[in-house]
Design a protein around this motif. Structure first.
Motif, PDB file in Angstrom:
ATOM      1  N   SER A   1     109.625  23.332 -56.405  1.00  0.00           N
ATOM      2  CA  SER A   1     110.032  23.934 -57.681  1.00  0.00           C
ATOM      3  C   SER A   1     111.210  23.171 -58.291  1.00  0.00           C
ATOM      4  CB  SER A   1     110.397  25.397 -57.466  1.00  0.00           C
ATOM      5  OG  SER A   1     110.804  25.987 -58.672  1.00  0.00           O
ATOM      6  N   ALA A   2     112.185  22.815 -57.472  1.00  0.00           N
ATOM      7  CA  ALA A   2     113.344  22.057 -57.971  1.00  0.00           C
ATOM      8  C   ALA A   2     112.917  20.687 -58.490  1.00  0.00           C
ATOM      9  CB  ALA A   2     114.392  21.909 -56.866  1.00  0.00           C
ATOM     10  N   GLU A   3     112.012  20.039 -57.778  1.00  0.00           N
ATOM     11  CA  GLU A   3     111.496  18.730 -58.228  1.00  0.00           C
ATOM     12  C   GLU A   3     110.795  18.880 -59.574  1.00  0.00           C
ATOM     13  OE1 GLU A   3     110.250  14.641 -58.180  1.00  0.00           O
ATOM     14  OE2 GLU A   3     111.801  15.681 -57.049  1.00  0.00           O
ATOM     15  N   LYS A   4     110.000  19.923 -59.710  1.00  0.00           N
ATOM     16  CA  LYS A   4     109.274  20.160 -60.967  1.00  0.00           C
ATOM     17  C   LYS A   4     110.251  20.389 -62.119  1.00  0.00           C
ATOM     18  CE  LYS A   4     105.862  23.235 -63.037  1.00  0.00           C
ATOM     19  NZ  LYS A   4     105.046  24.435 -62.820  1.00  0.00           N
ATOM     20  N   GLU A   5     111.284  21.176 -61.879  1.00  0.00           N
ATOM     21  CA  GLU A   5     112.256  21.458 -62.935  1.00  0.00           C
ATOM     22  C   GLU A   5     113.065  20.213 -63.283  1.00  0.00           C
ATOM     23  OE1 GLU A   5     112.107  24.072 -64.956  1.00  0.00           O
ATOM     24  OE2 GLU A   5     110.370  24.473 -63.693  1.00  0.00           O
ATOM     25  N   ALA A   6     113.361  19.372 -62.299  1.00  0.00           N
ATOM     26  CA  ALA A   6     114.054  18.112 -62.581  1.00  0.00           C
ATOM     27  C   ALA A   6     113.184  17.217 -63.460  1.00  0.00           C
ATOM     28  CB  ALA A   6     114.418  17.403 -61.278  1.00  0.00           C
ATOM     29  N   LEU A   7     111.888  17.187 -63.165  1.00  0.00           N
ATOM     30  CA  LEU A   7     110.967  16.384 -63.967  1.00  0.00           C
ATOM     31  C   LEU A   7     110.809  16.939 -65.384  1.00  0.00           C
ATOM     32  CD1 LEU A   7     108.120  15.553 -61.438  1.00  0.00           C
ATOM     33  CD2 LEU A   7     109.746  13.961 -62.463  1.00  0.00           C
TER      34      LEU A   7
END
Length: 188
Positions: free
Chosen positions: A70-76
């Motif tokens: 989820s954090a990776e997705k939000e960073a992207l």
């Protein structure tokens, strides 16, 4: 994602890191709370305070994987150009980025643990359901979004289980095709 150090770690993070290392080394079936406590440099009581059972520890590991994805997705999200099929582009890019580190060993270990206790994967089932609903709500081309999502999930599963028949060149071609499918209409 795994192994990133952000300042001083709390006991819970130390335990999850230790458990992830051990699952990578010996698998979840041979994982013991004593071994995790020892690897984390904590007493067994300290471990049990945070995770009262092996299942609770495995659930914590699964939740951390979900949180990292989820954090990776939000960073992207902050780096991705607006346009058609944004959620599908974010989902596929996230999964393609998450193949690094020891994610493979941990995912395999957790999958093995879930064979003994299938309810451990309930949070993952919920995320999959939510992702499908989000894609249905937001996709400009639902068929393209679903095909791309399924293709990346399949490719990721091949890679996680070390079953991929594709060369790196094949993989790059597949990823480029997925990108074209999802970005159709941006430059038109």
């Amino acid at each position: 994602m795994f192994g990133c150090v952000r300042g001083r770690k709390n006991s819970r993070e130390k335990i999850l890191d230790a458990a992830a290392e051990l699952v990578s080394e010996i698998g979840s079936g041979r994982l013991t709370l004593d071994a995790v406590a020892e690897r984390a440099g904590l007493s067994k009581g300290g471990l049990l305070y945070n995770f009262p059972s092996k299942d609770a520890l495995l659930q914590g590991m699964i939740q951390r994987m979900i949180d990292e994805v989820s954090a990776e997705k939000e960073a992207l999200r902050g780096q991705t150009a607006p346009g058609p099929n944004l959620e599908a582009r974010l989902c596929t890019a996230t999964m393609l980025n998450m193949r690094c580190g020891n994610m493979r060993e941990i995912a395999n270990g957790l999958l093995a643990a879930s064979s003994e206790n299938p309810r451990l994967l309930e949070p993952v089932r919920q995320i999959i359901k939510e992702t499908l609903e989000r894609l249905k709500e937001t996709s400009d081309d639902l068929d393209a979004s679903l095909l791309a999502w399924l293709a990346v999930e399949g490719l990721s599963n091949f890679e996680i289980h070390d079953l991929s028949p594709f060369s790196e060149q094949d993989r790059e071609r597949i990823v480029a095709s997925i990108g074209r499918l999802l970005n159709k209409g941006i430059a038109e």
